[in-house]
Scaffold this active site. Structure first.
Site, PDB file in Angstrom:
ATOM      1  N   LEU A  57       1.838   1.977  -3.562  1.00 43.29           N
ATOM      2  CA  LEU A  57       0.686   2.522  -4.276  1.00 43.29           C
ATOM      3  C   LEU A  57       0.487   3.990  -3.918  1.00 43.29           C
ATOM      4  CD1 LEU A  57      -1.879   2.376  -5.969  1.00 43.29           C
ATOM      5  CD2 LEU A  57      -3.059   1.412  -3.964  1.00 43.29           C
ATOM      6  N   GLU A  95       2.837   5.880   5.669  1.00 41.77           N
ATOM      7  CA  GLU A  95       3.550   7.145   5.865  1.00 41.77           C
ATOM      8  C   GLU A  95       3.022   7.836   7.119  1.00 41.77           C
ATOM      9  OE1 GLU A  95       4.528  11.406   3.659  1.00 41.77           O
ATOM     10  OE2 GLU A  95       2.785  10.234   3.056  1.00 41.77           O
ATOM     11  N   THR A 152       3.175  -6.646   2.295  1.00 43.48           N
ATOM     12  CA  THR A 152       2.863  -7.537   3.413  1.00 43.48           C
ATOM     13  C   THR A 152       1.376  -7.823   3.508  1.00 43.48           C
ATOM     14  OG1 THR A 152       4.748  -6.688   4.668  1.00 43.48           O
ATOM     15  CG2 THR A 152       3.025  -7.820   5.910  1.00 43.48           C
ATOM     16  N   LEU A 202     -16.606  10.887  -2.336  1.00 44.88           N
ATOM     17  CA  LEU A 202     -16.777  11.085  -0.900  1.00 44.88           C
ATOM     18  C   LEU A 202     -15.769  10.239  -0.139  1.00 44.88           C
ATOM     19  CD1 LEU A 202     -20.671  10.782  -0.824  1.00 44.88           C
ATOM     20  CD2 LEU A 202     -19.365  12.904  -0.595  1.00 44.88           C
ATOM     21  N   GLU A 220       2.732   6.169  -2.928  1.00 46.84           N
ATOM     22  CA  GLU A 220       3.781   6.978  -3.536  1.00 46.84           C
ATOM     23  C   GLU A 220       3.530   7.209  -5.021  1.00 46.84           C
ATOM     24  OE1 GLU A 220       8.036   6.459  -2.153  1.00 46.84           O
ATOM     25  OE2 GLU A 220       7.191   4.522  -1.592  1.00 46.84           O
ATOM     26  N   ASP A 247     -16.992   7.594  -5.704  1.00 44.21           N
ATOM     27  CA  ASP A 247     -18.229   8.293  -5.356  1.00 44.21           C
ATOM     28  C   ASP A 247     -18.010   9.750  -4.977  1.00 44.21           C
ATOM     29  OD1 ASP A 247     -16.953   7.877  -2.954  1.00 44.21           O
ATOM     30  OD2 ASP A 247     -18.708   7.100  -1.892  1.00 44.21           O
ATOM     31  N   ASP A 249       0.818  -1.212   0.000  1.00 44.88           N
ATOM     32  CA  ASP A 249       0.000   0.000   0.000  1.00 44.88           C
ATOM     33  C   ASP A 249       0.851   1.259   0.000  1.00 44.88           C
ATOM     34  OD1 ASP A 249      -2.687  -1.215   0.178  1.00 44.88           O
ATOM     35  OD2 ASP A 249      -1.971  -1.946   2.101  1.00 44.88           O
ATOM     36  N   LEU A 281     -16.234   3.581  -1.033  1.00 42.97           N
ATOM     37  CA  LEU A 281     -16.143   3.414  -2.479  1.00 42.97           C
ATOM     38  C   LEU A 281     -15.130   4.423  -3.011  1.00 42.97           C
ATOM     39  CD1 LEU A 281     -19.980   3.196  -3.209  1.00 42.97           C
ATOM     40  CD2 LEU A 281     -18.373   1.284  -3.080  1.00 42.97           C
TER      41      LEU A 281
END
Length: 319
Positions: free
Chosen positions: A69, A280, A96, A224, A71, A222, A66, A219
């Protein structure tokens, strides 16, 4: 012969994965132009994204967890180009826990993930933009605070390598006797909350920390963000743990949490408050988090649970 041009931005920890090497070779044999760039230190991902954009790449693939992703998505969002003028973003889950990929329905096997990227029609998805002390941060999945943040930051690297997402759960169990609540005030359109919390999630995606679904209905298309605040539980801790065991985490969350669905939220604390943006750590007394609609295009399964078009419309705000 496929005319697409890909840049795979690969976390250095995954560079020796043999299944990944075979999957990349297969894509190249199929005629795809696929350049691999390996990150080693802070700033590499942003530099490689700039290279991909300048080269006219059709896709940029985030290969890692994650954090990778975040970055790569943040580097794309930080450009002055609209989503339609940027390369599509693909996700190759090699971390991981891979919380975003798991919730989105992206396959774990490198060959399957790359095949999905090759065949999917990219869709516009939202990102979270967080401002803290004049600094701007981007987040693709989830910003979390409180108990869950401390678990993620305290889980040892060796334990993660051995146990994967289970490592976060074990670290959490070890901390149950010393949960320290965090005082804060939250506000957004039609929503206000103040008090001591033990867990906070502001989600574009749904889960973090190895499968902890803090924002189970979020989601990513959307416009939001989903907010979940778990207040200090005091005497309710035992009952909540019982609900986790007997009815599942979602049932426990419904019992104790305050939830909302908002375009933005501000978070204030009298003391420096740490938030975890997909690995982060960011600390400040005041945060402003906005959902930026359709900031990038992403290759996802057509039936991904994170896409609004795969579900019936739901009411908002959720409180």
């Amino acid at each position: 012969m496929d005319a697409s041009s890909w840049f795979l931005i690969l976390n250095g920890k995954a560079a020796g994965d043999e299944a990944l090497r075979e999957a990349v070779a297969a894509q190249r044999e199929a005629g795809r132009r696929l350049a691999v760039r390996v990150t080693w230190e802070r700033g590499d991902a942003e530099r490689y994204v700039r290279e991909a954009v300048a080269a006219g790449a059709t896709h940029v693939v985030a290969g890692g967890g994650d954090g990778t992703l975040r970055e790569v998505a943040g580097a794309l969002a930080g450009t002055d180009r609209d989503a339609g003028a940027l390369p599509a973003l693909g996700v190759l889950p090699l971390g991981t826990a891979n919380d975003f990929a798991s919730a989105a329905g992206i396959p774990e096997a490198p060959a399957d993930a790359l095949a999905l990227i090759a065949g999917a029609a990219p869709v516009a998805v939202d990102l979270l933009r967080l401002r803290a002390d004049d600094a701007v941060h981007w987040c693709a999945n989830l910003a979390s605070g409180g108990f869950g943040t401390r678990i993620t930051l305290e889980t040892r690297e060796g334990l993660k390598k051995m146990l994967g997402g289970l490592a976060y759960f074990l670290t959490g169990i070890a901390r149950l006797g010393r949960i320290e609540p965090t005082p804060a005030r939250l506000r957004g359109p039609g929503f206000e909350w103040a008090g001591d919390f033990i867990a906070l999630g502001v989600g574009n995606g749904r889960q973090a920390g190895g499968g902890q679904a803090l924002c189970p209905e979020a989601l990513i298309d959307d416009g939001l963000l989903d907010v979940t605040v778990v207040p200090e539980l005091s005497g309710e801790v035992a009952a909540t743990i019982g609900a986790v065991v007997s009815e599942g985490k979602a049932a426990a969350l419904e019992q104790v949490a305050a939830r909302a669905r908002l375009p933005w939220i501000e978070i204030e604390s009298r003391q420096p408050l740490p938030l975890n943006l997909d690995g982060e750590p960011v600390q400040a007394r005041h945060f402003r988090i906005d959902c930026v609609p359709g900031r990038v295009r992403m290759a996802l399964p057509a039936d991904s649970p994170l896409l609004a078009r795969t579900r019936e419309p739901h009411a908002q705000p959720l409180q």
